[in-house]
Design a protein around this motif. Structure first.
Motif, PDB file in Angstrom:
ATOM      1  N   ARG A 117      24.033 -10.683  28.301  1.00 28.31           N
ATOM      2  CA  ARG A 117      25.315 -11.384  28.162  1.00 28.31           C
ATOM      3  C   ARG A 117      25.320 -12.258  26.909  1.00 28.31           C
ATOM      4  NH1 ARG A 117      30.473 -11.278  28.208  1.00 28.31           N
ATOM      5  NH2 ARG A 117      31.517 -13.132  29.005  1.00 28.31           N
ATOM      6  N   ARG A 118      24.198 -12.922  26.657  1.00 27.10           N
ATOM      7  CA  ARG A 118      24.080 -13.737  25.438  1.00 27.10           C
ATOM      8  C   ARG A 118      24.268 -12.883  24.200  1.00 27.10           C
ATOM      9  NH1 ARG A 118      20.933 -12.543  21.476  1.00 27.10           N
ATOM     10  NH2 ARG A 118      19.372 -11.914  23.027  1.00 27.10           N
ATOM     11  N   LYS A 119      23.630 -11.732  24.163  1.00 25.28           N
ATOM     12  CA  LYS A 119      23.736 -10.861  22.998  1.00 25.28           C
ATOM     13  C   LYS A 119      25.161 -10.352  22.816  1.00 25.28           C
ATOM     14  CE  LYS A 119      21.378  -6.985  20.742  1.00 25.28           C
ATOM     15  NZ  LYS A 119      20.898  -7.816  19.623  1.00 25.28           N
ATOM     16  N   GLU A 120      25.830 -10.060  23.929  1.00 27.46           N
ATOM     17  CA  GLU A 120      27.215  -9.605  23.888  1.00 27.46           C
ATOM     18  C   GLU A 120      28.131 -10.663  23.277  1.00 27.46           C
ATOM     19  OE1 GLU A 120      30.719  -8.629  27.197  1.00 27.46           O
ATOM     20  OE2 GLU A 120      28.610  -8.570  27.783  1.00 27.46           O
ATOM     21  N   LEU A 121      27.903 -11.911  23.641  1.00 30.04           N
ATOM     22  CA  LEU A 121      28.771 -13.005  23.179  1.00 30.04           C
ATOM     23  C   LEU A 121      28.381 -13.539  21.805  1.00 30.04           C
ATOM     24  CD1 LEU A 121      29.192 -15.186  26.391  1.00 30.04           C
ATOM     25  CD2 LEU A 121      30.992 -13.915  25.224  1.00 30.04           C
ATOM     26  N   CYS A 122      27.085 -13.616  21.531  1.00 26.18           N
ATOM     27  CA  CYS A 122      26.609 -14.395  20.389  1.00 26.18           C
ATOM     28  C   CYS A 122      25.777 -13.602  19.387  1.00 26.18           C
ATOM     29  CB  CYS A 122      25.752 -15.568  20.878  1.00 26.18           C
ATOM     30  SG  CYS A 122      26.461 -16.502  22.234  1.00 26.18           S
ATOM     31  N   GLY A 123      25.464 -12.357  19.692  1.00 28.05           N
ATOM     32  CA  GLY A 123      24.537 -11.651  18.826  1.00 28.05           C
ATOM     33  C   GLY A 123      23.169 -12.299  18.881  1.00 28.05           C
ATOM     34  N   ASP A 124      22.435 -12.231  17.787  1.00 24.79           N
ATOM     35  CA  ASP A 124      21.086 -12.794  17.754  1.00 24.79           C
ATOM     36  C   ASP A 124      21.014 -14.152  17.056  1.00 24.79           C
ATOM     37  OD1 ASP A 124      19.848 -10.771  19.178  1.00 24.79           O
ATOM     38  OD2 ASP A 124      19.498  -9.544  17.405  1.00 24.79           O
ATOM     39  N   GLU A 125      22.162 -14.724  16.752  1.00 22.36           N
ATOM     40  CA  GLU A 125      22.173 -16.041  16.107  1.00 22.36           C
ATOM     41  C   GLU A 125      21.885 -17.143  17.122  1.00 22.36           C
ATOM     42  OE1 GLU A 125      25.332 -15.210  12.463  1.00 22.36           O
ATOM     43  OE2 GLU A 125      26.003 -16.339  14.219  1.00 22.36           O
ATOM     44  N   VAL A 126      21.055 -18.076  16.729  1.00 30.87           N
ATOM     45  CA  VAL A 126      20.759 -19.260  17.535  1.00 30.87           C
ATOM     46  C   VAL A 126      21.097 -20.491  16.707  1.00 30.87           C
ATOM     47  CG1 VAL A 126      18.933 -20.645  18.609  1.00 30.87           C
ATOM     48  CG2 VAL A 126      18.987 -18.164  18.947  1.00 30.87           C
ATOM     49  N   PHE A 127      21.913 -21.351  17.273  1.00 29.82           N
ATOM     50  CA  PHE A 127      22.357 -22.545  16.571  1.00 29.82           C
ATOM     51  C   PHE A 127      21.344 -23.684  16.669  1.00 29.82           C
ATOM     52  CE2 PHE A 127      26.759 -20.864  17.477  1.00 29.82           C
ATOM     53  CZ  PHE A 127      27.134 -20.728  16.153  1.00 29.82           C
ATOM     54  N   TYR A 128      21.344 -24.508  15.647  1.00 28.82           N
ATOM     55  CA  TYR A 128      20.693 -25.817  15.701  1.00 28.82           C
ATOM     56  C   TYR A 128      21.468 -26.733  14.760  1.00 28.82           C
ATOM     57  CZ  TYR A 128      18.660 -25.144  11.062  1.00 28.82           C
ATOM     58  OH  TYR A 128      18.496 -24.949   9.710  1.00 28.82           O
ATOM     59  N   LEU A 150      12.254 -26.140  13.796  1.00 33.22           N
ATOM     60  CA  LEU A 150      13.309 -25.501  14.589  1.00 33.22           C
ATOM     61  C   LEU A 150      13.500 -24.044  14.165  1.00 33.22           C
ATOM     62  CD1 LEU A 150      15.884 -28.420  14.689  1.00 33.22           C
ATOM     63  CD2 LEU A 150      14.905 -27.321  16.699  1.00 33.22           C
ATOM     64  N   GLU A 151      13.569 -23.815  12.865  1.00 31.96           N
ATOM     65  CA  GLU A 151      13.784 -22.452  12.390  1.00 31.96           C
ATOM     66  C   GLU A 151      12.592 -21.556  12.729  1.00 31.96           C
ATOM     67  OE1 GLU A 151      15.100 -22.248   8.352  1.00 31.96           O
ATOM     68  OE2 GLU A 151      17.102 -22.983   8.906  1.00 31.96           O
ATOM     69  N   HIS A 152      11.393 -22.105  12.678  1.00 31.56           N
ATOM     70  CA  HIS A 152      10.217 -21.317  13.055  1.00 31.56           C
ATOM     71  C   HIS A 152      10.280 -20.923  14.527  1.00 31.56           C
ATOM     72  CE1 HIS A 152       6.086 -19.946  13.408  1.00 31.56           C
ATOM     73  NE2 HIS A 152       5.938 -20.776  14.441  1.00 31.56           N
ATOM     74  N   LEU A 153      10.649 -21.870  15.400  1.00 31.79           N
ATOM     75  CA  LEU A 153      10.753 -21.572  16.828  1.00 31.79           C
ATOM     76  C   LEU A 153      11.760 -20.458  17.081  1.00 31.79           C
ATOM     77  CD1 LEU A 153      10.794 -25.219  18.236  1.00 31.79           C
ATOM     78  CD2 LEU A 153       9.007 -23.522  18.660  1.00 31.79           C
ATOM     79  N   ILE A 154      12.883 -20.518  16.378  1.00 28.05           N
ATOM     80  CA  ILE A 154      13.940 -19.524  16.568  1.00 28.05           C
ATOM     81  C   ILE A 154      13.493 -18.152  16.058  1.00 28.05           C
ATOM     82  CG2 ILE A 154      16.282 -18.885  15.867  1.00 28.05           C
ATOM     83  CD1 ILE A 154      16.855 -21.980  15.804  1.00 28.05           C
ATOM     84  N   ARG A 155      12.920 -18.128  14.881  1.00 23.59           N
ATOM     85  CA  ARG A 155      12.469 -16.842  14.315  1.00 23.59           C
ATOM     86  C   ARG A 155      11.341 -16.236  15.146  1.00 23.59           C
ATOM     87  NH1 ARG A 155      13.286 -19.497   9.067  1.00 23.59           N
ATOM     88  NH2 ARG A 155      15.142 -18.582   8.113  1.00 23.59           N
ATOM     89  N   GLU A 156      10.443 -17.087  15.617  1.00 17.91           N
ATOM     90  CA  GLU A 156       9.315 -16.598  16.416  1.00 17.91           C
ATOM     91  C   GLU A 156       9.811 -15.941  17.709  1.00 17.91           C
ATOM     92  OE1 GLU A 156       4.959 -18.422  17.175  1.00 17.91           O
ATOM     93  OE2 GLU A 156       6.580 -19.537  18.127  1.00 17.91           O
ATOM     94  N   ALA A 157      10.985 -16.394  18.196  1.00 16.41           N
ATOM     95  CA  ALA A 157      11.586 -15.810  19.398  1.00 16.41           C
ATOM     96  C   ALA A 157      12.399 -14.561  19.086  1.00 16.41           C
ATOM     97  CB  ALA A 157      12.469 -16.850  20.086  1.00 16.41           C
ATOM     98  N   GLY A 158      12.407 -14.143  17.819  1.00 18.22           N
ATOM     99  CA  GLY A 158      13.123 -12.929  17.444  1.00 18.22           C
ATOM    100  C   GLY A 158      14.597 -13.131  17.209  1.00 18.22           C
ATOM    101  N   ARG A 159      14.993 -14.378  16.929  1.00 18.52           N
ATOM    102  CA  ARG A 159      16.401 -14.690  16.715  1.00 18.52           C
ATOM    103  C   ARG A 159      16.635 -15.154  15.277  1.00 18.52           C
ATOM    104  NH1 ARG A 159      16.236 -12.352  20.928  1.00 18.52           N
ATOM    105  NH2 ARG A 159      16.817 -13.150  22.988  1.00 18.52           N
ATOM    106  N   VAL A 160      17.900 -15.331  14.949  1.00 16.68           N
ATOM    107  CA  VAL A 160      18.298 -15.719  13.588  1.00 16.68           C
ATOM    108  C   VAL A 160      18.797 -17.162  13.613  1.00 16.68           C
ATOM    109  CG1 VAL A 160      19.829 -15.217  11.648  1.00 16.68           C
ATOM    110  CG2 VAL A 160      18.960 -13.339  13.079  1.00 16.68           C
ATOM    111  N   PRO A 161      18.123 -18.096  12.944  1.00 20.08           N
ATOM    112  CA  PRO A 161      18.579 -19.495  12.973  1.00 20.08           C
ATOM    113  C   PRO A 161      19.850 -19.699  12.159  1.00 20.08           C
ATOM    114  CG  PRO A 161      16.668 -19.259  11.523  1.00 20.08           C
ATOM    115  CD  PRO A 161      16.868 -17.926  12.193  1.00 20.08           C
ATOM    116  N   VAL A 162      20.771 -20.463  12.729  1.00 20.21           N
ATOM    117  CA  VAL A 162      22.020 -20.808  12.047  1.00 20.21           C
ATOM    118  C   VAL A 162      22.252 -22.310  12.223  1.00 20.21           C
ATOM    119  CG1 VAL A 162      24.522 -20.490  11.934  1.00 20.21           C
ATOM    120  CG2 VAL A 162      23.034 -18.530  12.440  1.00 20.21           C
ATOM    121  N   ARG A 163      22.240 -23.019  11.117  1.00 18.38           N
ATOM    122  CA  ARG A 163      22.520 -24.452  11.167  1.00 18.38           C
ATOM    123  C   ARG A 163      24.012 -24.663  11.380  1.00 18.38           C
ATOM    124  NH1 ARG A 163      20.644 -28.720   6.449  1.00 18.38           N
ATOM    125  NH2 ARG A 163      21.846 -30.521   7.174  1.00 18.38           N
ATOM    126  N   ARG A 164      24.360 -25.589  12.270  1.00 22.40           N
ATOM    127  CA  ARG A 164      25.757 -25.828  12.619  1.00 22.40           C
ATOM    128  C   ARG A 164      26.093 -27.307  12.510  1.00 22.40           C
ATOM    129  NH1 ARG A 164      25.980 -28.581  17.334  1.00 22.40           N
ATOM    130  NH2 ARG A 164      24.288 -28.303  18.863  1.00 22.40           N
TER     131      ARG A 164
END
Length: 348
Positions: free
Chosen positions: A32-43, A327-341
């Motif tokens: 569901r997360r991927k459907e709504l948000c793709g692989d971007e993770v905000f911080y 923060l960006e390392h944690l996100i990338r290590e989880a296989g996601r794309v960090p996006v600053r917001r």
């Protein structure tokens, strides 16, 4: 299960390991997360200001608040708050998050002055300030409606409203954990008023104390209904209860488990079909669990935070601050794309 709407019975099954094993729940929530948000993770790059810990409510679950005559009581001066905001601005922050106790001796003008002066001095800082409980208190002492208070705060620089003070939106539970605070309808009405004025907000749920799974579902359904009405919530922030220092007469004195934290995140993702963003608040969850939560439906790690007091006073062992690089390392290590917001979930 319909990905657009979860019924009451389906929601309860999400909290039952026998009915919905955690691994299975995580797969559903992640899809569901991927459907709504793709692989971007905000911080975001943010800082906290907690102007005072003096509070008239003295909730049983709170280790942060105290009476005015307590040795640990403090009230920040405007100069101290401006200095904190200056440090945040110089560090590249785009948000300052301001919440504190409800101090009975501070006038309504004090709240307006904080927002006005920080906004005037640092206009690039978006101000996310004052829980619904604080707004309701301002309305009471100024003999106005919450809507009028919010209008005035918006005029002097308020951008968004935080989701704190929601705890559990079930009055029978609130009577035990925060009896002096306004009840559920007040919290919901303040956020409804903010949304109608074009002030978006976040929502929260405090779990792991004396609430039942039914209480959690009731809370989430109330948020879902208000979001359907206004569309004003930016994100949900599940907050794990930290028992150190709490005085709950019936309270659980154990920390929530990582399994419960991940189930809460994942269930919220599936129940709140109309919330785009679910936050894994690392201050509350701990850094490692927050990172794992990115595979259980979360798409936001909050931010750098800086100088948070409330959860740390309650016993959080998380760091006081994470850097952008961490923060960006944690996100990338989880296989996601960090996006600053920023506070409004706009990419910076």
């Amino acid at each position: 299960m319909n990905s657009e709407f979860v019924s009451w019975d389906q929601a309860l099954r999400l909290f039952d390991e026998g009915a919905t094993p955690l691994h299975e729940l995580g797969i559903r929530a992640d899809a569901r997360r991927k459907e709504l948000c793709g692989d971007e993770v905000f911080y975001n790059v943010n800082s906290h200001i907690n102007p005072t810990n003096v509070c008239q409510y003295r909730c049983a679950l709170c280790a942060y608040s105290c009476d005015a005559d307590s040795p640990k009581a403090y009230r920040m001066s405007l100069e101290e708050m401006l200095a904190t905001a200056r440090t945040a601005a110089e560090a590249g922050c785009r948000e300052v998050h301001i919440v504190s106790g409800v101090d009975p001796v501070l006038p309504y003008s004090w709240y307006l002055e904080i927002v006005r002066e920080i906004h005037r001095a640092f206009p690039r800082l978006l101000i996310k300030a004052f829980t619904a409980v604080e707004i309701a208190w301002m309305a009471e002492i100024s003999h106005q409606t919450p809507s009028h208070v919010l209008e005035q705060l918006k005029e002097v620089g308020l951008s968004t409203l935080p989701g704190g003070g929601a705890e559990i939106l079930v009055d029978s539970v609130r009577q035990k954990i925060c009896a002096k605070k306004p009840m559920s309808d007040v919290w919901l009405d303040v956020h409804r008023a903010a949304h109608r004025l074009g002030i978006p907000s976040t929502a929260s749920i405090l779990y792991g104390h004396i609430e039942t799974f039914e209480d959690r579902v009731t809370h989430l359904f109330k948020l879902r209904d208000l979001q359907a009405e206004t569309g004003g919530f930016l994100a949900l922030i599940p907050l794990a209860f930290h028992p150190a220092g709490a005085q709950l007469p019936l309270g659980n004195k154990k920390l929530t488990s990582a399994a419960d934290d991940l189930r809460m995140i994942a269930a919220a993702r599936l129940i709140l079909h109309n919330f785009r963003n679910i936050k894994a608040y690392w201050i509350s969850l701990g850094v490692s669990t927050a990172q794992i939560a990115l595979a259980y439906g979360a798409n936001d790690l909050d931010g750098t935070v800086r100088q948070e007091k409330i959860h740390h006073d309650a016993g959080s062992l998380s760091p006081q601050c994470l850097t952008i690089e961490e923060l960006e390392h944690l996100i990338r290590e989880a296989g996601r794309v960090p996006v600053r917001r920023d506070s409004l979930y706009r990419a910076v």
